[in-house]
Design a protein around this motif. Structure first.
Motif, short mmCIF file in Angstrom:
data_model
loop_
_atom_site.label_atom_id
_atom_site.label_comp_id
_atom_site.label_asym_id
_atom_site.label_seq_id
_atom_site.Cartn_x
_atom_site.Cartn_y
_atom_site.Cartn_z
N GLU A 20 0.54 -1.17 0.02
CA GLU A 20 -0.22 0.05 0.20
C GLU A 20 0.87 1.08 0.27
O GLU A 20 0.96 1.96 -0.77
N ALA A 21 1.50 1.01 0.60
CA ALA A 21 2.94 2.45 1.12
C ALA A 21 3.19 3.08 -0.44
O ALA A 21 3.54 3.88 -1.07
N GLU A 22 3.86 1.37 -1.28
CA GLU A 22 4.32 1.92 -2.74
C GLU A 22 3.34 2.78 -3.73
O GLU A 22 4.21 3.23 -4.26
N ALA A 23 2.30 2.30 -3.82
CA ALA A 23 1.63 1.86 -4.41
C ALA A 23 0.95 3.83 -4.08
O ALA A 23 1.15 4.33 -5.83
N GLU A 24 0.95 4.08 -3.26
CA GLU A 24 0.54 5.84 -2.33
C GLU A 24 1.60 5.99 -3.21
O GLU A 24 0.86 7.16 -3.41
N ALA A 25 2.79 5.99 -2.94
CA ALA A 25 3.45 6.42 -3.05
C ALA A 25 3.74 6.95 -4.40
O ALA A 25 4.17 8.35 -5.01
N ALA A 26 3.23 6.36 -5.21
CA ALA A 26 3.39 6.31 -6.59
C ALA A 26 2.27 7.28 -7.57
O ALA A 26 2.70 8.15 -8.35
N ASN A 27 1.22 7.12 -6.34
CA ASN A 27 0.33 7.78 -6.79
C ASN A 27 0.14 9.06 -6.75
O ASN A 27 -0.61 10.32 -7.03
N ALA A 28 0.99 9.22 -5.91
CA ALA A 28 0.28 10.49 -5.44
C ALA A 28 -0.67 11.36 -4.57
O ALA A 28 -0.39 12.74 -4.93
N GLY A 29 -1.22 10.76 -4.21
CA GLY A 29 -2.91 11.51 -4.07
C GLY A 29 -3.75 11.95 -5.11
O GLY A 29 -4.67 12.64 -4.62
N ARG A 30 -3.52 11.76 -6.10
CA ARG A 30 -4.34 11.98 -7.72
C ARG A 30 -5.20 11.33 -7.79
O ARG A 30 -5.72 11.21 -8.87
#
Length: 370
Positions: A192-202
Motif C-alpha cells: 500500500e505504501a509503495e502504490a500510494e507513493a507512486a500515485n501521490a494523492g492523485r
C-alpha cells in the motif's frame, strides 16, 4: 471398450432433491473427481447446487452429454452456447474419469458434442486442457507453443495428444495462479505504501459489493468494454458483449440470482473525476473458502502509477473483511500480460499450472453437399 459406451443428453432436474436428480449429481461428481486428479484438490469443482443455478444463466445455454457404461456415468461434456454474443461459438468442457481414459470414451463424447454444436449452427469450437505446474517441469524439453508465442503446454501429455488428434489447434495459453488468504499484514502495509507513493494523492478509491452505485454505472460499463478489448487473444476481433448501464444491471441481477457475491474496488482520477480502473473478485454461493479474481484493468493513459497494485491490494483486504472464510484466491492471466503477473507475484500468487485454449472450425456439411 468404446462400443460399450452410450452417449445421452443429461436430464436437468428441478432440484437436487428431485427423484430424477441422480444422474445430474453423478455427472457433477465426475467433474469433481477429474479436478481432484488434475489439481490435487476440488477447489475448481462445481458444487451440485452451484452447477444447477448456473444452468439458468440467460446469457448462455448449456447442453450436457454424458457417457454411460452400464448404469455408471464415466464421462461428461458440457456444451456452452453463448446467446448474447459470439453466436457462432460453442465451448466444451470434457471430463473423463481417470480409470476410463484412453478407452475411446472421450472421442465418442467429443464427436457427439460437435454434432450438437453443428446442429445449433455453431461453427467455432473452443476446448481447454489443464496442466498443473508439476507436469510442466516434467516436459520442459517437449513444449507446444501457441501462435501467440507466449507460454506452452507439455507436448507429451495425454490431453494435448488427444486435442491434436481430434483436429484442434492450440490458440493461446492462460497462466493459472493461486494466492493464500488472508494476505500478510506487513506485506499489505508495504505494498500500500509503495502504490500510494507512486500515485501521490492523485487518485481516490471506491468500493462496493454486488451492485455498482448509480453514479458509476456508465463509467464501469465503459471500463468493462475496454477490458473486453484488452483481454482478447492476439489477432482476435472483439465480438463479446457490449456493456451499457442496463446490461450491467442485468448482469448483476443474474449473478445475485445465482447466489454469487462480487467485491469491487475502483479508482477515480481526482482531477478529472473519471473512473480509470477497477478490479473484481467473485465469491461462489456454495463455498466461500475459494474465490476468483476476475478482471483487473486500468486505462492506458493512467498506467505507470501502480494503480493495478493499489486496487488489488485494497480489494483483497476488503474481501477478507467481508468473507473471512476465504482461504485461497485463483486467477488466470495471459502470459504476455507481464504487468499483472508482476503485481500478482508481489501479492504472493504462485503459478499453479496453465490452461491451453484449443480451437477447431467445424466444416459446414451444407456447403459440401450443395
Amino acid at each position: 471398450m468404446a462400443h460399450d459406451v452410450r452417449i445421452e443428453q443429461l436430464w436437468i432436474p428441478d432440484s437436487l432433491e428431485a427423484a430424477d436428480a441422480a444422474d445430474f449429481l453423478a455427472a457433477v461428481e465426475v467433474g469433481r473427481r477429474v479436478r481432484m486428479e488434475t489439481w490435487g484438490s476440488d477447489d475448481l469443482a462445481y458444487a451440485p447446487l452451484e452447477k444447477l443455478l448456473e444452468l439458468a444463466d440467460p446469457y448462455e445455454r448449456q447442453v450436457i452429454l454424458v457417457a454411460k457404461m452400464g448404469h455408471e456415468i464415466v464421462g461428461t461434456v458440457d456444451i456452452a452456447l453463448p446467446l448474447a454474443d459470439n453466436q457462432d461459438l460453442a465451448e466444451f468442457t470434457l471430463d473423463i474419469l481417470p480409470e476410463y481414459q484412453r478407452r475411446g470414451v472421450g472421442k465418442q463424447l467429443l464427436e457427439a458434442a460437435e454434432d450438437v454444436a453443428r446442429g445449433e449452427g455453431r461453427s467455432m469450437i473452443l476446448v481447454d486442457t489443464n496442466h498443473p505446474g508439476t507436469s510442466l517441469s516434467d516436459f520442459e524439453s517437449e513444449q507446444l507453443i501457441p501462435g501467440t508465442g507466449d507460454g506452452f503446454v507439455p507436448l507429451g501429455s495425454r490431453e494435448v495428444e488427444f486435442a491434436r488428434r481430434s483436429g484442434y489447434t492450440l490458440q493461446h495459453i492462460e497462466q493459472f495462479s493461486a494466492c493464500t488468504l488472508p494476505l500478510d499484514t506487513q506485506l499489505v502495509a508495504e505494498l500500500e505504501a509503495e502504490a500510494e507513493a507512486a500515485n501521490a494523492g492523485r487518485y481516490r478509491l471506491h468500493h462496493w459489493t454486488d451492485r455498482c452505485p448509480d453514479e458509476w454505472l456508465e463509467a464501469v460499463a465503459a471500463l468493462e468494454n475496454q477490458a473486453g478489448v484488452d483481454n482478447l487473444p492476439p489477432g482476435q476481433e472483439q465480438a463479446g458483449m457490449v456493456f451499457d448501464a442496463d446490461v450491467l444491471r442485468e448482469a448483476e441481477a443474474v449473478t445475485i440470482s445465482q447466489g454469487r457475491r462480487t467485491v469491487v474496488t475502483a479508482v477515480e482520477h481526482v482531477a478529472s473525476g473519471e473512473l480509470v480502473g477497477l478490479t473484481t473478485i467473485s465469491v461462489l454461493a456454495q463455498r466461500q473458502d475459494v474465490v476468483f479474481q476476475d478482471d483487473t484493468m486500468v486505462l492506458e493513459q493512467h498506467r505507470g502509477n501502480k494503480l493495478g497494485l493499489l486496487i488489488k491490494v485494497a480489494n483483497m483486504e476488503r474481501l477478507t473483511e467481508q468473507f473471512p472464510d476465504a482461504r485461497v484466491i485463483y486467477t488466470w492471466n495471459a502470459p504476455e500480460n507481464r504487468y499483472l503477473l508482476t503485481v500478482n507475484r508481489q501479492l504472493g500468487f504462485t503459478t499453479a499450472g496453465v490452461t491451453g485454449i484449443w480451437q477447431k472450425e467445424l466444416p459446414d456439411f451444407r456447403d459440401s453437399t450443395s
